[in-house]
Enzyme design. Structure first.
Site, PDB file in Angstrom:
ATOM      1  N   ASN A  16       0.853  -1.185   0.000  1.00  0.00           N
ATOM      2  CA  ASN A  16       0.000   0.000   0.000  1.00  0.00           C
ATOM      3  C   ASN A  16       0.895   1.242   0.000  1.00  0.00           C
ATOM      4  OD1 ASN A  16      -1.834   2.015   0.505  1.00  0.00           O
ATOM      5  ND2 ASN A  16      -2.497   1.243   2.497  1.00  0.00           N
ATOM      6  N   LYS A  18       0.032   4.275  -0.294  1.00  0.00           N
ATOM      7  CA  LYS A  18      -0.623   5.428   0.341  1.00  0.00           C
ATOM      8  C   LYS A  18      -0.394   6.695  -0.496  1.00  0.00           C
ATOM      9  CE  LYS A  18      -0.273   2.971   4.657  1.00  0.00           C
ATOM     10  NZ  LYS A  18      -0.106   2.990   6.098  1.00  0.00           N
ATOM     11  N   HIS A 109      -9.589   0.454   5.195  1.00  0.00           N
ATOM     12  CA  HIS A 109      -8.283   0.750   5.792  1.00  0.00           C
ATOM     13  C   HIS A 109      -8.461   1.758   6.928  1.00  0.00           C
ATOM     14  CE1 HIS A 109      -4.199   2.107   6.386  1.00  0.00           C
ATOM     15  NE2 HIS A 109      -3.821   0.986   5.791  1.00  0.00           N
ATOM     16  N   GLU A 111      -6.837   4.202   7.865  1.00  0.00           N
ATOM     17  CA  GLU A 111      -6.625   5.626   7.548  1.00  0.00           C
ATOM     18  C   GLU A 111      -7.865   6.249   6.928  1.00  0.00           C
ATOM     19  OE1 GLU A 111      -2.883   5.105   5.518  1.00  0.00           O
ATOM     20  OE2 GLU A 111      -2.006   4.564   7.453  1.00  0.00           O
ATOM     21  N   GLU A 184      -5.164  -5.436  10.820  1.00  0.00           N
ATOM     22  CA  GLU A 184      -4.220  -4.332  10.954  1.00  0.00           C
ATOM     23  C   GLU A 184      -4.508  -3.549  12.232  1.00  0.00           C
ATOM     24  OE1 GLU A 184      -2.287  -3.109   7.070  1.00  0.00           O
ATOM     25  OE2 GLU A 184      -4.164  -2.009   7.172  1.00  0.00           O
ATOM     26  N   GLY A 190       2.388   2.094  10.645  1.00  0.00           N
ATOM     27  CA  GLY A 190       3.292   3.230  10.470  1.00  0.00           C
ATOM     28  C   GLY A 190       4.025   3.642  11.737  1.00  0.00           C
ATOM     29  N   SER A 230       3.531  -2.277  10.278  1.00  0.00           N
ATOM     30  CA  SER A 230       4.981  -2.281  10.447  1.00  0.00           C
ATOM     31  C   SER A 230       5.632  -3.620  10.095  1.00  0.00           C
ATOM     32  CB  SER A 230       5.356  -1.837  11.876  1.00  0.00           C
ATOM     33  OG  SER A 230       4.877  -0.530  12.125  1.00  0.00           O
TER      34      SER A 230
HETATM   35  P1  PGA Z   1       2.852   0.116   7.595  1.00  0.00           P
HETATM   36  O1  PGA Z   1       1.384   0.266   6.979  1.00  0.00           O
HETATM   37  O2  PGA Z   1       3.462  -1.115   7.032  1.00  0.00           O
HETATM   38  O3  PGA Z   1       3.574   1.379   7.167  1.00  0.00           O
HETATM   39  O4  PGA Z   1       2.691   0.030   9.079  1.00  0.00           O
HETATM   40  C1  PGA Z   1       0.553  -0.845   6.829  1.00  0.00           C
HETATM   41  C2  PGA Z   1      -0.769  -0.464   6.206  1.00  0.00           C
HETATM   42  O5  PGA Z   1      -1.280   0.618   6.485  1.00  0.00           O
HETATM   43  O6  PGA Z   1      -1.345  -1.249   5.422  1.00  0.00           O
END
Ligand code: PGA
Length: 275
Positions: A16, A18, A109, A111, A184, A190, A230
């Site tokens: 992803n 983003k 997701h 976010e 997640e 992140g 992460s």
């Molecule tokens: P990240 O994001 O690997 O940067 O923690 C994962 C995601 O949002 O799918």
């Protein structure tokens, strides 16, 4: 449920991107990844029994898709509109994703769920729209730190899953290979704070138990549940060694071809040697 009681499933790794990269760097990343994973570069091709998809920003889908040819990786959208078409400024329809050869789409997701307060009924409508449009979906669920610390992680995940899948029993075709569940935990996305594999496995079992209740045990066993939050080239092998963890959804570490390709290769350990 141990791996031995589950049918072999195709591992899934999603990248992803983003709202990162610019056109030139996105195309360069796509070209390098395609060379790495298809065997056109220096190394061998990634085992074709692993599904890999990247999710670039919507304006770059066409250019990234062209850079990857027929893949791997496959192409996916980060979001889609619940509507077919019409007066929806800024939204991207399932049909538009299809025009650009995007096979996959992310739904739910954190976010968007938390960051943009996307309500459960919108997530449900997007999932339904994506399946009706023959896209393959990664449905994301996961608890916040507060929910985990107050002992509400399981209830939160189960509720997000039940709510997202509500009404889907009426869809005619809903084979498990069309949907991937991504666990997640919001506090791991992140942050560099990866969930302990034991905790990730426990959450994956909650997801599979719920799928078993909603559909049946066979569906639950055959559905891929992947971990996100992460994931890096250093921790992927340990995560993917767990029977319940069928792959990963990767954010930060998917922005570099080297780390993302290493994560994809870590999933090869999940494949039997016979098939
Ligand atoms: P990240 O994001 O690997 O940067 O923690 C994962 C995601 O949002 O799918």
């Amino acid at each position: 449920m141990s791996r031995s009681t589950r049918p072999a499933v195709r591992p899934f790794i999603g990248g992803n991107w983003k709202m990162n990269l610019r056109l030139a760097s996105a195309v360069e990343l796509a070209e390098t990844l395609h060379a790495d994973l298809s065997g056109d570069g220096e190394g061998a091709a990634l085992d074709a029994r692993i599904d890999v998809a990247v999710f670039p920003p919507a304006p770059y889908l066409m250019a990234v898709g062209r850079a990857m040819g027929h893949g791997p990786p496959a192409l996916g959208g980060q979001d889609l509109s619940p509507h077919e078409d019409g007066a929806y400024t800024g939204q991207v329809s399932a049909g538009m994703l299809d025009d650009l050869n995007a096979r996959w789409v992310l739904v739910g997701h954190s976010e968007r769920r938390h960051g943009l307060a996307e309500p459960p009924e919108t997530i449900r409508a997007k999932l339904r729209r994506a399946l009706e449009a023959d896209l393959e979906v990664v449905l994301c669920v996961g608890e916040t730190l507060e929910e985990r610390e107050s002992g509400d992680a399981e209830a939160t995940i189960v509720e997000q899953l039940r709510s997202g899948l509500e009404g889907l029993e009426t869809l005619e075709a809903f084979p498990p290979e069309r949907i991937v569940l991504a666990y997640e935990p919001v506090w791991a996305i992140g942050t560099g704070r990866t969930a302990h594999p034991d905790d990730a496995e426990e959450a994956h079992r909650w997801i599979r138990r719920t799928l078993g209740e909603l559909y049946d045990r066979g569906f639950a066993a055959a559905t891929r549940v992947v971990y996100g939050g992460s994931v890096t080239a250093s921790n992927a092998a340990e995560l993917f060694s767990r029977p319940e963890i069928d792959g990963g959804l990767v954010g930060g570490a998917s922005l570099k071809a080297e780390s993302f390709a290493a994560i994809c290769r870590a999933a090869e350990s999940r494949l039997g040697t016979s098939a």
